[in-house]
Motif scaffolding. Structure first.
Motif, PDB file in Angstrom:
ATOM      1  N   GLN A 136       0.820  -1.205   0.000  1.00 46.69           N
ATOM      2  CA  GLN A 136       0.000   0.000   0.000  1.00 46.69           C
ATOM      3  C   GLN A 136       0.856   1.258   0.000  1.00 46.69           C
ATOM      4  N   ARG A 137       1.990   1.226   0.694  1.00 43.35           N
ATOM      5  CA  ARG A 137       2.881   2.400   0.688  1.00 43.35           C
ATOM      6  C   ARG A 137       3.464   2.623  -0.700  1.00 43.35           C
ATOM      7  N   ILE A 138       3.859   1.546  -1.381  1.00 38.59           N
ATOM      8  CA  ILE A 138       4.384   1.686  -2.739  1.00 38.59           C
ATOM      9  C   ILE A 138       3.286   2.186  -3.664  1.00 38.59           C
ATOM     10  N   TYR A 139       2.102   1.629  -3.563  1.00 38.45           N
ATOM     11  CA  TYR A 139       0.978   2.074  -4.387  1.00 38.45           C
ATOM     12  C   TYR A 139       0.671   3.549  -4.133  1.00 38.45           C
ATOM     13  N   GLY A 140       0.644   3.950  -2.879  1.00 39.17           N
ATOM     14  CA  GLY A 140       0.407   5.357  -2.552  1.00 39.17           C
ATOM     15  C   GLY A 140       1.485   6.265  -3.107  1.00 39.17           C
ATOM     16  N   THR A 141       2.719   5.792  -3.082  1.00 38.05           N
ATOM     17  CA  THR A 141       3.831   6.572  -3.628  1.00 38.05           C
ATOM     18  C   THR A 141       3.692   6.745  -5.126  1.00 38.05           C
ATOM     19  N   ILE A 142       3.347   5.667  -5.836  1.00 33.89           N
ATOM     20  CA  ILE A 142       3.232   5.800  -7.297  1.00 33.89           C
ATOM     21  C   ILE A 142       2.025   6.653  -7.689  1.00 33.89           C
ATOM     22  N   LEU A 143       0.996   6.665  -6.859  1.00 33.61           N
ATOM     23  CA  LEU A 143      -0.147   7.532  -7.151  1.00 33.61           C
ATOM     24  C   LEU A 143       0.224   9.010  -7.069  1.00 33.61           C
ATOM     25  N   GLN A 144       1.244   9.314  -6.266  1.00 27.69           N
ATOM     26  CA  GLN A 144       1.681  10.700  -6.104  1.00 27.69           C
ATOM     27  C   GLN A 144       2.826  11.071  -7.049  1.00 27.69           C
ATOM     28  N   THR A 145       3.311  10.111  -7.838  1.00 31.29           N
ATOM     29  CA  THR A 145       4.452  10.327  -8.724  1.00 31.29           C
ATOM     30  C   THR A 145       3.959  10.734 -10.107  1.00 31.29           C
ATOM     31  N   ARG A 146       4.499  11.806 -10.628  1.00 31.92           N
ATOM     32  CA  ARG A 146       4.029  12.340 -11.908  1.00 31.92           C
ATOM     33  C   ARG A 146       5.062  12.267 -13.025  1.00 31.92           C
ATOM     34  N   GLU A 147       6.239  11.729 -12.753  1.00 26.09           N
ATOM     35  CA  GLU A 147       7.282  11.647 -13.772  1.00 26.09           C
ATOM     36  C   GLU A 147       8.037  10.337 -13.588  1.00 26.09           C
ATOM     37  N   PRO A 148       8.756   9.884 -14.602  1.00 26.66           N
ATOM     38  CA  PRO A 148       9.533   8.648 -14.447  1.00 26.66           C
ATOM     39  C   PRO A 148      10.436   8.742 -13.216  1.00 26.66           C
ATOM     40  N   LEU A 173       6.626  -3.055  -8.177  1.00 27.75           N
ATOM     41  CA  LEU A 173       6.527  -2.252  -9.398  1.00 27.75           C
ATOM     42  C   LEU A 173       6.367  -3.153 -10.613  1.00 27.75           C
ATOM     43  N   GLY A 174       7.049  -4.316 -10.637  1.00 24.98           N
ATOM     44  CA  GLY A 174       6.862  -5.276 -11.725  1.00 24.98           C
ATOM     45  C   GLY A 174       5.433  -5.783 -11.771  1.00 24.98           C
ATOM     46  N   TRP A 175       4.885  -6.047 -10.601  1.00 24.05           N
ATOM     47  CA  TRP A 175       3.500  -6.506 -10.522  1.00 24.05           C
ATOM     48  C   TRP A 175       2.532  -5.402 -10.962  1.00 24.05           C
ATOM     49  N   PHE A 176       2.769  -4.173 -10.520  1.00 24.32           N
ATOM     50  CA  PHE A 176       1.925  -3.051 -10.934  1.00 24.32           C
ATOM     51  C   PHE A 176       2.047  -2.810 -12.437  1.00 24.32           C
ATOM     52  N   ASP A 177       3.221  -3.062 -13.010  1.00 26.80           N
ATOM     53  CA  ASP A 177       3.409  -2.947 -14.456  1.00 26.80           C
ATOM     54  C   ASP A 177       2.553  -3.978 -15.180  1.00 26.80           C
ATOM     55  N   GLU A 178       2.544  -5.216 -14.696  1.00 27.57           N
ATOM     56  CA  GLU A 178       1.721  -6.267 -15.296  1.00 27.57           C
ATOM     57  C   GLU A 178       0.238  -5.914 -15.245  1.00 27.57           C
ATOM     58  N   LEU A 179      -0.173  -5.235 -14.191  1.00 24.22           N
ATOM     59  CA  LEU A 179      -1.566  -4.815 -14.044  1.00 24.22           C
ATOM     60  C   LEU A 179      -1.904  -3.565 -14.851  1.00 24.22           C
ATOM     61  N   GLY A 180      -0.871  -2.899 -15.395  1.00 29.17           N
ATOM     62  CA  GLY A 180      -1.098  -1.681 -16.175  1.00 29.17           C
ATOM     63  C   GLY A 180      -1.230  -0.431 -15.330  1.00 29.17           C
ATOM     64  N   ILE A 181      -0.843  -0.512 -14.068  1.00 36.83           N
ATOM     65  CA  ILE A 181      -0.940   0.646 -13.169  1.00 36.83           C
ATOM     66  C   ILE A 181       0.220   1.590 -13.375  1.00 36.83           C
ATOM     67  N   VAL A 182       1.404   1.036 -13.684  1.00 38.87           N
ATOM     68  CA  VAL A 182       2.600   1.828 -13.961  1.00 38.87           C
ATOM     69  C   VAL A 182       3.144   1.436 -15.328  1.00 38.87           C
ATOM     70  N   THR A 183       4.000   2.267 -15.857  1.00 40.67           N
ATOM     71  CA  THR A 183       4.676   1.979 -17.117  1.00 40.67           C
ATOM     72  C   THR A 183       6.163   1.900 -16.834  1.00 40.67           C
ATOM     73  N   ARG A 184       6.774   0.829 -17.290  1.00 37.44           N
ATOM     74  CA  ARG A 184       8.209   0.641 -17.064  1.00 37.44           C
ATOM     75  C   ARG A 184       9.002   1.402 -18.136  1.00 37.44           C
ATOM     76  N   TYR A 185       9.976   2.156 -17.678  1.00 35.92           N
ATOM     77  CA  TYR A 185      10.902   2.870 -18.566  1.00 35.92           C
ATOM     78  C   TYR A 185      12.289   2.321 -18.326  1.00 35.92           C
ATOM     79  N   ASP A 186      12.986   1.953 -19.378  1.00 32.38           N
ATOM     80  CA  ASP A 186      14.358   1.490 -19.254  1.00 32.38           C
ATOM     81  C   ASP A 186      15.277   2.662 -19.488  1.00 32.38           C
TER      82      ASP A 186
END
Length: 70
Positions: A23-35, A56-69
């Motif tokens: 939940q802390r990671i999810y809350g953090t990504i909800l507040q993140t606006r840039e890579p 973050l890998g799991w959230f990427d699979e769910l489409g919640i985040v986008t992975r940038y290399d």
């Protein structure tokens, strides 16, 4: 009863401090606006970078985040 004793939402800076790590990671990504690096997410969520990468890998699979290399 003073305002500090009242039941209510936690301060914005610590909004997710009592939640579990997912939940802390999810809350953090909800507040993140840039890579942002997984290490920076881990610092904000107060967890190990390996744990942040796992979620973050799991959230990427769910489409919640986008992975940038890079």
């Amino acid at each position: 009863m003073s305002e500090t004793d009242a039941d209510g939402p936690p301060p914005f800076e610590d909004a997710f401090s009592s939640d579990d790590v997912e939940q802390r990671i999810y809350g953090t990504i909800l507040q993140t606006r840039e890579p942002t690096t997984a290490s920076a997410i881990a610092d904000s969520a107060d967890c190990d970078p390996k744990t942040a990468r796992k979620y973050l890998g799991w959230f990427d699979e769910l489409g919640i985040v986008t992975r940038y290399d890079g």
